[in-house]
Design a protein around this motif. Structure first.
Motif, PDB file in Angstrom:
ATOM      1  N   ALA A 119       1.460  -8.914   3.759  1.00  0.00           N
ATOM      2  CA  ALA A 119       1.425  -7.529   3.312  1.00  0.00           C
ATOM      3  C   ALA A 119       1.041  -6.613   4.465  1.00  0.00           C
ATOM      4  CB  ALA A 119       0.420  -7.384   2.171  1.00  0.00           C
ATOM      5  N   GLU A 120       1.542  -5.387   4.422  1.00  0.00           N
ATOM      6  CA  GLU A 120       1.241  -4.432   5.475  1.00  0.00           C
ATOM      7  C   GLU A 120      -0.198  -3.936   5.339  1.00  0.00           C
ATOM      8  OE1 GLU A 120       4.199  -1.492   4.910  1.00  0.00           O
ATOM      9  OE2 GLU A 120       5.648  -2.486   6.222  1.00  0.00           O
ATOM     10  N   PRO A 121      -0.797  -3.502   6.455  1.00  0.00           N
ATOM     11  CA  PRO A 121      -2.167  -2.984   6.411  1.00  0.00           C
ATOM     12  C   PRO A 121      -2.270  -1.777   5.488  1.00  0.00           C
ATOM     13  CG  PRO A 121      -1.438  -3.353   8.677  1.00  0.00           C
ATOM     14  CD  PRO A 121      -0.234  -3.498   7.807  1.00  0.00           C
ATOM     15  N   SER A 135      -0.630  -7.517  15.316  1.00  0.00           N
ATOM     16  CA  SER A 135      -1.755  -8.316  14.846  1.00  0.00           C
ATOM     17  C   SER A 135      -1.492  -9.801  14.979  1.00  0.00           C
ATOM     18  CB  SER A 135      -2.049  -7.976  13.376  1.00  0.00           C
ATOM     19  OG  SER A 135      -0.898  -8.213  12.575  1.00  0.00           O
ATOM     20  N   ASP A 136      -0.222 -10.204  15.109  1.00  0.00           N
ATOM     21  CA  ASP A 136       0.118 -11.615  15.267  1.00  0.00           C
ATOM     22  C   ASP A 136       0.030 -12.063  16.715  1.00  0.00           C
ATOM     23  OD1 ASP A 136       0.637 -11.817  12.585  1.00  0.00           O
ATOM     24  OD2 ASP A 136       2.737 -11.261  12.807  1.00  0.00           O
ATOM     25  N   ALA A 161       1.719   2.267  10.159  1.00  0.00           N
ATOM     26  CA  ALA A 161       2.735   2.909  10.998  1.00  0.00           C
ATOM     27  C   ALA A 161       2.955   2.120  12.282  1.00  0.00           C
ATOM     28  CB  ALA A 161       2.310   4.340  11.325  1.00  0.00           C
ATOM     29  N   ARG A 162       1.866   1.647  12.873  1.00  0.00           N
ATOM     30  CA  ARG A 162       1.968   0.867  14.104  1.00  0.00           C
ATOM     31  C   ARG A 162       2.763  -0.418  13.871  1.00  0.00           C
ATOM     32  NH1 ARG A 162      -0.610  -3.368  16.174  1.00  0.00           N
ATOM     33  NH2 ARG A 162      -2.009  -3.444  14.387  1.00  0.00           N
ATOM     34  N   ARG A 178       9.311   5.270   4.706  1.00  0.00           N
ATOM     35  CA  ARG A 178       8.298   4.354   4.182  1.00  0.00           C
ATOM     36  C   ARG A 178       7.078   5.100   3.652  1.00  0.00           C
ATOM     37  NH1 ARG A 178       8.504  -0.698   5.944  1.00  0.00           N
ATOM     38  NH2 ARG A 178       7.169  -1.019   4.120  1.00  0.00           N
ATOM     39  N   GLU A 179       7.175   6.429   3.630  1.00  0.00           N
ATOM     40  CA  GLU A 179       6.130   7.290   3.069  1.00  0.00           C
ATOM     41  C   GLU A 179       4.805   7.144   3.808  1.00  0.00           C
ATOM     42  OE1 GLU A 179       5.989   6.511  -1.119  1.00  0.00           O
ATOM     43  OE2 GLU A 179       7.908   7.498  -1.496  1.00  0.00           O
ATOM     44  N   VAL A 180       4.888   6.985   5.121  1.00  0.00           N
ATOM     45  CA  VAL A 180       3.686   6.991   5.948  1.00  0.00           C
ATOM     46  C   VAL A 180       3.247   8.440   6.115  1.00  0.00           C
ATOM     47  CG1 VAL A 180       2.764   6.519   8.256  1.00  0.00           C
ATOM     48  CG2 VAL A 180       4.333   4.896   7.172  1.00  0.00           C
ATOM     49  N   PRO A 181       1.977   8.756   5.915  1.00  0.00           N
ATOM     50  CA  PRO A 181       1.510  10.138   6.069  1.00  0.00           C
ATOM     51  C   PRO A 181       1.883  10.706   7.439  1.00  0.00           C
ATOM     52  CG  PRO A 181      -0.192   8.795   5.059  1.00  0.00           C
ATOM     53  CD  PRO A 181       0.894   7.853   5.479  1.00  0.00           C
TER      54      PRO A 181
END
Length: 238
Positions: A68-70, A34-35, A77-78, A102-105
């Protein structure tokens, strides 16, 4: 003396191979950070990579002061994968483990990992080939040690076999001879038993088989002027 039944196990140490491709060139818009577009690994350089990774754990966690993360799990995850891939290649298993921590589904993680494989950001075959080339030439590791390291990184056994298969027996033995030749000088002045133990042990720790290690060390010491019969007597006791 080291007995045959006590042949030491190789203990791998982390040392990632250097990336050879430009990272981020021509990436689809849905992959870019995103940056902005991801920098090439060559352009990023150690200082840029270290500044982006400062305060960040091995699982891609953001450091203090970073945005902060999305909230969306796929976007999250990306972002995690892109951060982890900045500066060094990683296997699919390494990235999957990081996302799990990181507990990403699972569904979101699988979607991102599959997409990264599609565009070539995850390529376990290329990773394994680069790892074998780097670790064999820089550390003198044998096929057994290289295969063990790749297994710890989650590389599939078929991919591992193909990567380590690039090294044939002749190449492996020649590397062992070079390693012994380098070590010989530092062992001069020691008694025969200690020299044998140090030289053979050095090869064992790098993953060389017992038979090859004994053969290479015997030949090197014989060429140096050691009595072949005395060498055989001591080698039988190893």
């Amino acid at each position: 003396m080291t007995r045959r039944s006590d042949w030491p196990e190789y203990t791998p140490s982390p040392e990632p191979p250097q990336a050879s491709a430009r990272w981020g060139d021509g990436l689809p818009a849905d992959i870019q950070d995103s940056d902005g577009p991801a920098p090439s690994r060559a352009e990023a350089g150690p200082s840029r990579a270290s500044s982006r990774n400062r305060g960040r754990g091995a699982d891609g966690e953001r450091g203090p002061g970073e945005a902060a993360e999305p909230a969306d799990p796929v976007e999250r995850a990306r972002a995690i994968c892109l951060r982890l891939l900045t500066g060094t290649p990683r296997t699919r298993r390494q990235l999957a483990d990081a996302l799990r921590k990181r507990e990403v589904p699972e569904e979101a993680a699988e979607e991102v990992l599959a997409r990264f494989e599609d565009v070539g950001l995850i390529d376990d075959a290329a990773f394994a080939a680069a790892w074998v080339d780097s670790r064999h030439h820089s550390r003198g590791l044998a096929r057994r040690a290289l295969a063990r390291e790749l297994r710890t990184k989650g590389v599939d056994s078929t991919v591992i076999d193909e990567a380590v298969g690039r090294l044939d027996s002749d190449s492996e033995e020649e590397t062992a001879r070079v390693l012994v030749a380098r070590k010989l000088r530092s062992t001069r002045g020691l008694d025969r038993e200690k020299r044998l133990r140090r030289l053979v042990g050095m090869l064992a720790r790098k993953g060389y088989s017992e038979g090859l290690a004994l053969r290479v060390v015997r030949r090197a010491l014989e060429e140096e002027g050691e009595d072949p019969e005395m060498l055989d007597e001591h080698l039988h006791g190893l």
